[in-house]
Write a protein that holds these residues in place. Sequence first.
Motif, short mmCIF file in Angstrom:
data_model
loop_
_atom_site.label_atom_id
_atom_site.label_comp_id
_atom_site.label_asym_id
_atom_site.label_seq_id
_atom_site.Cartn_x
_atom_site.Cartn_y
_atom_site.Cartn_z
N THR A 84 0.86 -1.10 0.08
CA THR A 84 0.04 0.09 -0.03
C THR A 84 0.84 1.34 -0.02
N GLY A 85 1.92 1.23 0.91
CA GLY A 85 2.77 2.26 0.73
C GLY A 85 3.39 2.60 -0.66
N MET A 86 3.96 1.69 -1.21
CA MET A 86 4.52 1.69 -2.44
C MET A 86 3.62 2.22 -3.39
N ARG A 87 2.29 1.89 -3.52
CA ARG A 87 1.35 2.41 -4.43
C ARG A 87 1.04 3.92 -4.31
N LYS A 88 1.23 4.46 -2.84
CA LYS A 88 1.14 5.61 -2.56
C LYS A 88 2.30 6.61 -3.25
N LYS A 89 3.42 6.00 -3.08
CA LYS A 89 4.57 6.71 -3.75
C LYS A 89 4.55 6.47 -5.31
N ILE A 90 4.12 5.48 -5.93
CA ILE A 90 4.10 5.53 -7.33
C ILE A 90 2.79 6.58 -7.84
N GLY A 91 1.80 6.67 -6.87
CA GLY A 91 0.81 7.58 -7.32
C GLY A 91 1.18 9.04 -7.02
N LEU A 92 2.12 9.18 -6.10
CA LEU A 92 2.81 10.73 -6.12
C LEU A 92 3.50 10.91 -7.31
N ALA A 93 4.30 9.81 -7.58
CA ALA A 93 5.32 10.10 -8.82
C ALA A 93 4.32 10.50 -10.12
N THR A 94 3.30 9.91 -10.22
CA THR A 94 2.37 10.08 -11.53
C THR A 94 1.91 11.47 -11.23
N ALA A 95 1.84 11.92 -10.20
CA ALA A 95 1.07 13.40 -9.95
C ALA A 95 2.34 14.43 -10.03
N LEU A 96 3.44 14.11 -9.88
CA LEU A 96 4.75 15.05 -9.91
C LEU A 96 5.30 15.20 -11.42
N LEU A 97 5.00 13.96 -12.23
CA LEU A 97 5.78 13.84 -13.46
C LEU A 97 5.56 15.05 -14.47
N ALA A 139 -0.59 4.59 5.35
CA ALA A 139 0.33 3.42 5.09
C ALA A 139 1.55 3.54 4.62
N VAL A 140 2.23 4.63 4.81
CA VAL A 140 3.57 4.91 4.49
C VAL A 140 4.54 4.81 5.58
N ASP A 141 5.57 4.16 5.57
CA ASP A 141 6.34 4.00 6.80
C ASP A 141 7.03 5.15 7.04
N PRO A 142 7.62 5.41 8.30
CA PRO A 142 8.39 6.84 8.60
C PRO A 142 9.42 7.41 7.91
N VAL A 143 10.12 6.14 7.43
CA VAL A 143 11.27 6.35 6.60
C VAL A 143 10.75 7.24 5.10
N SER A 144 10.03 6.42 4.61
CA SER A 144 9.24 6.86 3.03
C SER A 144 8.18 8.27 3.48
N ALA A 145 7.84 8.48 4.73
CA ALA A 145 7.10 9.72 4.91
C ALA A 145 7.96 10.85 5.02
N ARG A 146 9.34 10.77 5.64
CA ARG A 146 10.29 11.31 5.60
C ARG A 146 10.85 12.22 4.09
N VAL A 147 10.63 11.01 3.17
CA VAL A 147 11.01 11.22 1.67
C VAL A 147 9.98 12.08 1.35
N LEU A 148 8.61 11.86 1.39
CA LEU A 148 7.44 12.50 1.02
C LEU A 148 7.65 14.00 1.44
N THR A 149 7.79 14.23 2.78
CA THR A 149 7.59 15.31 3.52
C THR A 149 8.74 16.36 2.51
N ARG A 150 9.83 15.70 2.45
CA ARG A 150 11.11 16.59 1.68
C ARG A 150 10.71 16.79 0.39
N ILE A 151 10.01 16.14 -0.44
CA ILE A 151 9.74 16.49 -1.74
C ILE A 151 8.72 17.43 -1.63
N LEU A 152 7.58 17.32 -0.90
CA LEU A 152 6.57 18.29 -0.91
C LEU A 152 6.99 19.77 -0.40
#
Length: 295
Positions: free
Chosen positions: A182-195, A209-222
Amino acid sequence: MAGPSSRPGLWPIDADPGRSADAIAFTHRLGGLMLVENDTDNDLPALELRGLRRVFGDKVAVDDIDLTVPVGSFFGMVGPNGAGKTTALSMAVGLLRPSAGQAFVQGIDVWSDPVEAKRRLGVLPDGLALPERLTGGELLTYWGRFRGIPSDVVAARTAELLRILELEEAEQLGTLVGEYSTGMRKKIGLATALLHTPKVLVLDEPYEAVDPVSARVLTRILRRFTATGGSVVISSHVMALVEQLCDHVAIVARGEVVAQGTLDEVRAGATLEDRFVALVGAPAVDDEELSWIGG
């Protein structure tokens, strides 16, 4: 893989967000694509909802919502389950036709000029349906080509997004999107939104459903996205997350906006959670109820 500032077709996610507007414009003139292009629409709201209403049968899901998201803001929409957040955002981005009212993206009417509005929008909807039999890289490649982005630019952006969102290993292993967590699907969904380098991101529960490490990556990008002039709208019912991330907030309850403004204005000297409970209300639980728990 070379750094993003050394290859054409990539936008500098790792660049210094404190760069001046002139430096950002200069980077763009050199051919580097950024998360957000400079534009002259800064006097218009990033997203504006006027009298937005949606009725399902005899149920009013969204009741004449007015909402203004300032340019460059990190805007949080919070509310209990069933408050109308997802319905409102679906109408705001052109996924669900409103019963009444209008939605504008940088002054462009989403429903009368959907093509131009959607050029400016990046969307991660609730329950995003993705092709199951493609890898993440294949999905982004097709997505980019559907949007008319040159193939070399799509390839460069795809490689960078997979790396930064920590999906590169899955791509190397040939993992299909249908096999993603589920977390990976969230990330690939974000990638389609940014592309396609949108100017406004609308993300429904992006941290779910995003783990803490991936959440930090998402926060940094946003945060990089807003630092370069982009605007982010997220929905959530996790008050601590919104309080940590957002500078503007709207509280939605029973299909209505009951408070909106800067984070400090909405909190009014309390925590966001306390203000939320005060405005939305909480069901009373008698001490005698569920007395069998722990007995």
